[in-house]
Design a protein around this motif. Structure first.
Motif, mmCIF file in Angstrom:
data_model
loop_
_atom_site.group_PDB
_atom_site.id
_atom_site.type_symbol
_atom_site.label_atom_id
_atom_site.label_comp_id
_atom_site.label_asym_id
_atom_site.label_seq_id
_atom_site.Cartn_x
_atom_site.Cartn_y
_atom_site.Cartn_z
ATOM 1 N N ASP A 38 0.827 -1.209 0.000
ATOM 2 C CA ASP A 38 0.000 0.000 0.000
ATOM 3 C C ASP A 38 0.866 1.266 0.000
ATOM 4 O O ASP A 38 0.511 2.258 -0.632
ATOM 5 N N TYR B 144 -0.647 3.284 -2.857
ATOM 6 C CA TYR B 144 -1.508 4.419 -2.485
ATOM 7 C C TYR B 144 -0.690 5.721 -2.478
ATOM 8 O O TYR B 144 -1.234 6.798 -2.717
ATOM 9 N N CYS C 189 -2.172 -4.465 -5.682
ATOM 10 C CA CYS C 189 -1.754 -3.856 -4.424
ATOM 11 C C CYS C 189 -2.053 -4.849 -3.319
ATOM 12 O O CYS C 189 -3.203 -5.240 -3.121
ATOM 13 N N ASP D 51 -2.417 -4.997 0.281
ATOM 14 C CA ASP D 51 -2.660 -3.879 1.175
ATOM 15 C C ASP D 51 -2.654 -4.316 2.641
ATOM 16 O O ASP D 51 -3.646 -4.809 3.151
ATOM 17 N N THR E 253 -9.231 2.163 -4.537
ATOM 18 C CA THR E 253 -9.964 1.369 -5.529
ATOM 19 C C THR E 253 -10.801 2.284 -6.414
ATOM 20 O O THR E 253 -10.823 2.133 -7.637
ATOM 21 N N GLN F 156 -11.716 -5.536 -5.661
ATOM 22 C CA GLN F 156 -11.180 -5.716 -4.303
ATOM 23 C C GLN F 156 -11.427 -7.145 -3.867
ATOM 24 O O GLN F 156 -12.522 -7.677 -4.069
ATOM 25 N N ASN G 251 -7.045 -4.708 -5.624
ATOM 26 C CA ASN G 251 -6.653 -4.270 -4.288
ATOM 27 C C ASN G 251 -6.973 -5.423 -3.342
ATOM 28 O O ASN G 251 -8.134 -5.816 -3.212
#
Ligand SMILES: Cc1ncc(C[n+]2csc(CCOP(=O)(O)OP(=O)(O)O)c2C)c(N)n1
Length: 313
Positions: A111, A115, A136, A138, A179, A192, A218
């Motif tokens: 992340d 991000y 990603c 996360d 996302t 996700q 994600n």
């Protein structure tokens, strides 16, 4: 390719070998394994400098049975987009050293690398329309360097740069909605998922690799060290995050939102999820009740908005 059952999936070649240096109970290595079991050998992988790069490629060893490109934090998506372009150019000229019908290009970032630090190169790669998947993983902080807060760290979580103490009670902002930022790129596939829902994960990897153009996943990755929980419970926490709507499972195909998993009608209160992790321990001290109420309010608000987008409300 269709989604296969677990028995069939587990017979596919393991492309991330054991013996890497991930922590006991790390759900990240499981995410990588699951993705690679679906993607198969004709895959080029790039990794930003997060935990998953570090633990799988300690010189002179590698856990990868596929080509792996080391990348800096800020440019993993750019690196993989370059490899994908080179592949297309060589294929067009009939100069591929080894003929391949289709090669998957997958970039992995934590992340922090996604991000925050690598967001510009990710945005550029998605906007240019490369035929690649960016994943990603996360774990909601910069775990590899000492648990610093990231744009993905949830409200109220204790981190080394947003500590809970006398002045503050952990992070004072809610997480960035990466996302949705990716959806705003109008790419063919965004989703996700979590490692607990292996079928959901497999289906999303399959779709992401099958679309023509960029795709983004994600994936929530419970981290025993950064979150503070018993290493045996990683998958349980991944499941619980979904049941309490903290991490809803959905996909966005060409702009169309779809919920891919519906939690039980009596969804788990966020308090139950917070209780499982040391990073939220201070929230249960007298005087901090309002912070838990705020987290529940945020989760409910986000869920309401999502259900609307999915045509479920
Ligand atoms: C440009 C740059 N800044 C800082 C670092 C140091 N660094 C290495 S890993 C890391 C944190 C990684 O966090 P994240 O991307 O969330 O991955 P995780 O370790 O949690 O898997 C940092 C700050 C670096 N390698 N490059």
């Amino acid at each position: 390719m269709a989604v296969v059952n677990l028995q069939t999936l587990s017979k596919n070649e393991d492309l991330l070998t054991g013996g890497h240096r991930a922590c006991a109970g790390c759900t990240g290595s499981n995410i990588l394994r699951q993705i690679m079991l679906t993607a198969g050998r004709d895959t080029v992988v790039g990794g930003a400098t997060g935990c998953m790069e570090v633990v799988t490629t300690i010189f002179p060893y590698t856990a990868w049975k596929t080509p792996f490109i080391h990348s800096a934090f800020e440019n993993c998506a750019a690196t993989v987009s370059g490899a994908e372009t080179a592949y297309r150019a060589l294929k067009k000229r009939g100069e591929l050293p080894v003929p391949r019908e289709q090669i998957n290009f997958i970039a992995f970032g934590g992340d922090g690398g996604t991000y925050d630090i690598g967001l510009q190169s990710l945005s550029g790669a998605m906007e240019r329309g490369h035929n690649m998947l960016y994943v990603c993983y996360d774990n909601e902080a910069y775990m590899n360097t000492g648990i610093q807060r990231s744009g993905a760290t949830p409200f109220g979580a204790h981190t080394s740069t947003a500590p809970a103490g006398k002045v503050k009670q952990g992070k004072d902002r809610h997480r960035k909605d990466l996302t949705k930022i990716m959806v705003a790129h109008n790419i063919p596939y965004v989703a996700q998922t979590t490692p607990f829902h292996w079928k959901d994960l497999q289906m999303k990897v399959r779709k992401a690799l099958d679309v023509e153009g960029p795709a983004f996943l994600n994936i929530l990755m419970p981290c025993t060290v950064g979150w503070g929980f018993d290493p045996a419970l990683g998958m349980e926490l991944a499941k619980m995050a979904t049941e309490c709507n903290f991490w809803p499972l959905f996909e966005v195909e060409n702009g169309e939102y779809k919920l891919t998993y519906k939690p039980k009608a009596d969804r788990t209160p966020i308090e139950e999820w917070l209780k499982t992790q040391v990073r939220f321990k201070h929230l249960f001290k007298p005087g901090n009740e309002g912070l838990i109420v705020e987290i529940q309010r945020w989760v409910d608000d986000e869920q309401r908005k999502l259900l609307k987008l999915c045509g479920e409300a």
